[in-house]
Design an enzyme around this catalytic site. Structure first.
Site, short mmCIF file in Angstrom:
data_model
loop_
_atom_site.label_atom_id
_atom_site.label_comp_id
_atom_site.label_asym_id
_atom_site.label_seq_id
_atom_site.Cartn_x
_atom_site.Cartn_y
_atom_site.Cartn_z
N LYS A 39 16.14 21.55 -9.13
CA LYS A 39 15.51 20.32 -9.61
C LYS A 39 16.45 19.41 -10.39
O LYS A 39 17.30 19.85 -11.15
CB LYS A 39 14.33 20.67 -10.53
CG LYS A 39 13.22 21.37 -9.80
CD LYS A 39 12.25 20.38 -9.19
CE LYS A 39 11.35 19.87 -10.27
NZ LYS A 39 10.04 19.50 -9.77
N HIS B 291 0.83 -1.22 0.00
CA HIS B 291 0.00 0.00 0.00
C HIS B 291 0.86 1.26 0.00
O HIS B 291 0.42 2.31 0.48
CB HIS B 291 -0.95 0.04 1.20
CG HIS B 291 -1.69 -1.23 1.45
ND1 HIS B 291 -2.94 -1.50 0.95
CD2 HIS B 291 -1.32 -2.35 2.14
CE1 HIS B 291 -3.33 -2.70 1.32
NE2 HIS B 291 -2.36 -3.26 2.04
N GLU C 66 10.26 8.84 -16.36
CA GLU C 66 8.88 9.28 -16.61
C GLU C 66 8.44 8.94 -18.03
O GLU C 66 7.29 8.56 -18.28
CB GLU C 66 8.76 10.79 -16.39
CG GLU C 66 8.95 11.20 -14.94
CD GLU C 66 9.20 12.69 -14.81
OE1 GLU C 66 8.25 13.46 -14.95
OE2 GLU C 66 10.37 13.09 -14.60
N SER D 97 15.34 21.91 -14.41
CA SER D 97 14.12 22.65 -14.69
C SER D 97 14.50 24.03 -15.18
O SER D 97 15.50 24.60 -14.75
CB SER D 97 13.29 22.75 -13.41
OG SER D 97 12.49 23.92 -13.44
#
Ligand code: ARG
Length: 460
Positions: free
Chosen positions: A284, A157, A291, A278
């Protein structure tokens, strides 16, 4: 005259629209090699059966060799007006050798021709992917070996559940990718029957030898039913279905990499090679490659859905709808190759942070099960009761805001007076993981054995 309704770029009227919707050579030229090999085998068989003379057969074979060289050298001009790869090659053969070219298509239709070419293409694609998945397994196994004793939280979970070996976690994917290879292998075994000689749909009156062409093209046998041979694309569906499951596995690993590489997890770090900055936020480091592996899964599922939908309403036998089978299969293969390369690259590149993982493995009372097991094993308390006592101990630790392993013995004895200091041997994440020695369990020694076995099973 230009139609007002069609208009736009189809200024030449209906014939231009027809060409635009009908043409496939822009993509099916990827079948050129298979088409040439198919034609060679067909020609050899026609000569062997006395259907075409040796002289004409030799001229055809020579012409096909010249075409192969033209294509390899980038000197072959694929013409849209000739619609598809098959008619482009046959057209060029006629330019090169004249009249005998017209004999090649004896006892053959584009329907059995394209089905044969496409099967051979998918067969080769499966072989390539098998090798690339094997490479991915190989880098995962190496990483797992290196990190057999690196302890991290295992989740259910997405809540910290029990400490596990990072190597064990990676080896789970080695198993999944092993089954992906096995699914592709099954698909390959099923597709390896030759449609050639089915003709347009009904077979042919020429005395052909389908066993010979099947053998020459490395198929196990000719397909038994001519109507099935030109109609079905289940071999492409098998491929896409296996591809979809493979993509699911890559996507899940990618998802984990995205999580692990975030500052909040801090479990792994990608080098600059696999991160991007970024444009606005200087701090970042985005895991774009992971992704995109996750994101590209959508295309692969889309391809499977698209082909299932194309096929579902088609009466036997061939319909032009089936020309829609190729682009999505080619695109799926390209996507898988790219994603496999990116995933392998990220596995090699990722640098785990064992201290951070260990610290996280201890948070969330992840060794509570070990305490309950200890109560049962050392004190012979029934597991249900041990579970209850452990709940009390966890509550005490929570109240003191400390780890289970840091809770004083006196506090534990409040919950159960028979607890001794021996309990502390099982409360650290490392001890917890090391105790999971059951077959397939996460103990680092198990993982090392798993690594060894996996090299035998998957990399030999
Ligand atoms: N380009 C066609 C395809 O990919 C080849 C078969 C054409 N057959 C036909 N009867 N028009 O399906």
């Amino acid at each position: 005259m230009t139609s007002k309704i069609w208009g736009g770029r189809f200024s030449a009227g209906p014939s231009a629209i027809m060409e635009e919707i009908n043409v496939s050579v822009g993509f099916d030229q990827r079948l050129a090699k298979q088409d040439l090999n198919g034609s060679r085998a067909h020609c050899t068989m026609l000569v062997a059966q006395g259907i075409v003379t040796k002289e004409d057969g030799d001229a055809i074979q020579e012409g096909l060799t010249r075409i192969e060289k033209e294509i390899a050298g980038g000197n072959f001009l694929f013409k849209r007006a000739l619609e598809d790869v098959h008619m482009n090659i046959e057209g060029r053969l006629a330019d090169l050798i004249g009249a005998p070219a017209g004999r090649l298509h004896t006892a053959r239709s584009r329907n059995d021709q394209v089905a044969t070419d496409f099967r051979m293409w998918v067969r080769a694609a499966i072989e390539t992917l098998n090798e690339e998945i094997r490479k991915l397994q190989s880098v995962l196994i190496d990483k797992a070996e290196e990190h057999a004793a690196t302890i991290m939280p295992g989740f259910t979970h997405l809540q910290a559940a029990q400490p596990v070996s990072f190597g064990h976690h990676l080896m789970a994917y080695v198993e999944m990718f092993g089954r992906d290879r096995s699914r592709l292998k099954d698909a390959r075994a099923r597709l390896n029957e030759c449609p050639l000689g089915a003709g347009a749909l009904a077979g042919t009156s020429f005395p052909i030898d389908r066993h010979l062409t099947a053998e020459k093209l490395n198929f196990d046998r000719p397909m038994a039913n001519s109507m099935d041979a030109v109609s079905d694309r289940d071999f492409a569906l098998d491929f896409l279905a296996a591809a979809a499951i493979l993509s699911t596995h890559m996507s899940r690993l990618a998802e984990e990499m995205v999580n692990w590489s975030s500052a909040q997890f801090g479990f792994i770090r990608f080098s600059d090679a696999f991160s991007t900055g970024s444009s606005m936020m200087p701090q970042k480091r985005n895991p774009d490659a992971a992704e995109l592996v996750r994101g590209k899964t959508g295309r692969v599922y889309g391809a499977l859905t698209a082909l299932l939908t194309v096929m579902k309403g088609l009466p036997l036998t061939y319909s032009k709808d089936m020309q829609e089978d190729k682009e999505i299969v080619f695109a799926t293969f390209d996507t898988l190759e790219l994603c496999l390369a990116a995933t392998s690259g990220m596995v090699v590149d990722m640098k785990p942070n064992p201290e951070r993982m260990l610290e996280s493995a201890a948070a969330g009372f992840t060794t509570a099960t070990d305490l309950a097991d200890w109560l049962t094993q050392a004190l012979n308390i029934p597991f249900r009761e041990a579970h209850h006592i452990t709940g009390k101990v966890v509550k005490l630790a929570e109240g003191k805001n400390c780890l289970l392993s840091d809770l004083p013995l006196e506090d534990m004895q409040q919950a159960e007076p028979r607890i001794t200091k021996e309990v502390f041997n099982v409360l650290t994440p490392a001890a917890s993981a090391a105790s999971r020695t059951s077959f397939g369990g996460t103990a680092p020694d198990n993982v090392r054995a798993q690594v060894k076995a996996a090299r035998e099973r998957f990399l030999k």
